[in-house]
Design a protein around this motif. Structure first.
Motif, PDB file in Angstrom:
ATOM      1  N   VAL A  34       0.824  -1.223   0.000  1.00  0.00           N
ATOM      2  CA  VAL A  34       0.000   0.000   0.000  1.00  0.00           C
ATOM      3  C   VAL A  34       0.854   1.268   0.000  1.00  0.00           C
ATOM      4  CG1 VAL A  34      -1.940  -1.162   1.101  1.00  0.00           C
ATOM      5  CG2 VAL A  34      -0.250   0.004   2.526  1.00  0.00           C
ATOM      6  N   ARG A  88      -4.279   1.699  -6.915  1.00  0.00           N
ATOM      7  CA  ARG A  88      -3.626   0.767  -6.005  1.00  0.00           C
ATOM      8  C   ARG A  88      -4.450  -0.510  -5.881  1.00  0.00           C
ATOM      9  NH1 ARG A  88       0.799  -1.117  -4.848  1.00  0.00           N
ATOM     10  NH2 ARG A  88       1.166   0.741  -6.078  1.00  0.00           N
ATOM     11  N   ARG A 105      -5.417   3.662   3.221  1.00  0.00           N
ATOM     12  CA  ARG A 105      -4.455   2.649   2.764  1.00  0.00           C
ATOM     13  C   ARG A 105      -4.043   1.727   3.909  1.00  0.00           C
ATOM     14  NH1 ARG A 105       0.339   5.424  -0.070  1.00  0.00           N
ATOM     15  NH2 ARG A 105      -0.460   7.390   0.776  1.00  0.00           N
ATOM     16  N   ALA A 165      -4.438  -2.268   3.944  1.00  0.00           N
ATOM     17  CA  ALA A 165      -3.424  -3.224   4.410  1.00  0.00           C
ATOM     18  C   ALA A 165      -4.023  -4.185   5.437  1.00  0.00           C
ATOM     19  CB  ALA A 165      -2.234  -2.479   5.006  1.00  0.00           C
TER      20      ALA A 165
END
Length: 239
Positions: free
Chosen positions: A130, A184, A150, A154
């Protein structure tokens, strides 16, 4: 997609909120590595459906199967939430304010019974995924909105799930951060091979990376055209 067994199969699902039905006779399948976008107005039952898939909400009727195994049969949980192999990304990250980034991930790995000797390596790997290496000692109060989300991602990836549930994950972020997190997510899905059920009230936000889209309205799922005006992406579609 070589594996023909659906990651997720929902058959005849029904759930009511008090005397108000949210959905009745709902059916859904999700293929391996598929990104399915589900849109609908606030209060239509999107989050309740995610919670039922995760085993956090019992159905009034119907069945949920994961990877071909029965997980929920109406009000009975055949597979407990912690054994379902599901990652769940909440709106705003929903981080524990008293834990550092490292502490958050370590707690999840401990709950997942990952051997302690593997924790440090897994935490480093998760933060690399991340793009937050070096954030181990940070607490939620010192993170930006995008960084917090993020960290939430994770955490959702801690047990390397094959199914990711995304509940309005982009809601608190500005446009630039939305695109960054979407990129992402797409990269990690390609790398790790998980399927994604992404629910939102904004049909534009993830249309560019979704394989398929459905609308939940009046307790019924209807297909939507990813290229149609009803689902105009914020940026040109990437195929």
């Amino acid at each position: 997609m070589t594996n023909s067994t659906p990651v997720l199969r929902i058959e005849g699902a029904a759930l009511a909120f008090g005397s108000q039905p949210l959905f009745t006779g709902l059916n859904l399948e999700l293929a391996p590595a598929e990104h399915l976008l589900m849109v609908g107005r606030s209060g239509c039952g999107k989050t309740s459906l995610l919670r039922a898939i995760a085993g956090l909400q019992r159905l009034d009727a119907g069945r949920i199967s994961l990877h071909g195994s029965l997980a929920t049969d109406a009000g009975t949980l055949a597979i407990s939430p912690e054994r379902r192999g599901i990652g769940y990304l909440f709106q705003g990250g929903a981080l524990w304010p008293h834990l550092t980034v490292e502490g958050t991930l370590r707690f999840c790995l401990k709950c997942g019974r990952v051997p302690r000797k593997e924790h440090q390596g897994r935490i480093a790997e998760l933060l690399e995924w991340v793009e937050l290496s070096g954030f181990e000692k940070r607490r939620p109060g010192s993170l930006s909105g995008g960084e917090a989300q993020r960290v939430g991602l994770a955490r959702a990836l801690c047990m390397r799930p094959k199914l990711m549930l995304l509940d309005e994950p982009l809601g608190p972020l500005d446009a630039e951060l939305r695109y960054s997190l979407l990129d992402r997510l797409e990269s990690l899905r390609d790398q790790l091979g998980f399927a994604t059920l992404h629910v939102t009230h904004d049909p534009r936000e993830a249309a560019r990376i979704a394989h398929r889209a459905l609308r939940l309205e009046g307790g019924v799922l209807q297909p939507l055209d990813l290229e149609g005006s009803e689902l105009s992406p914020l940026q040109p579609a990437i195929r």
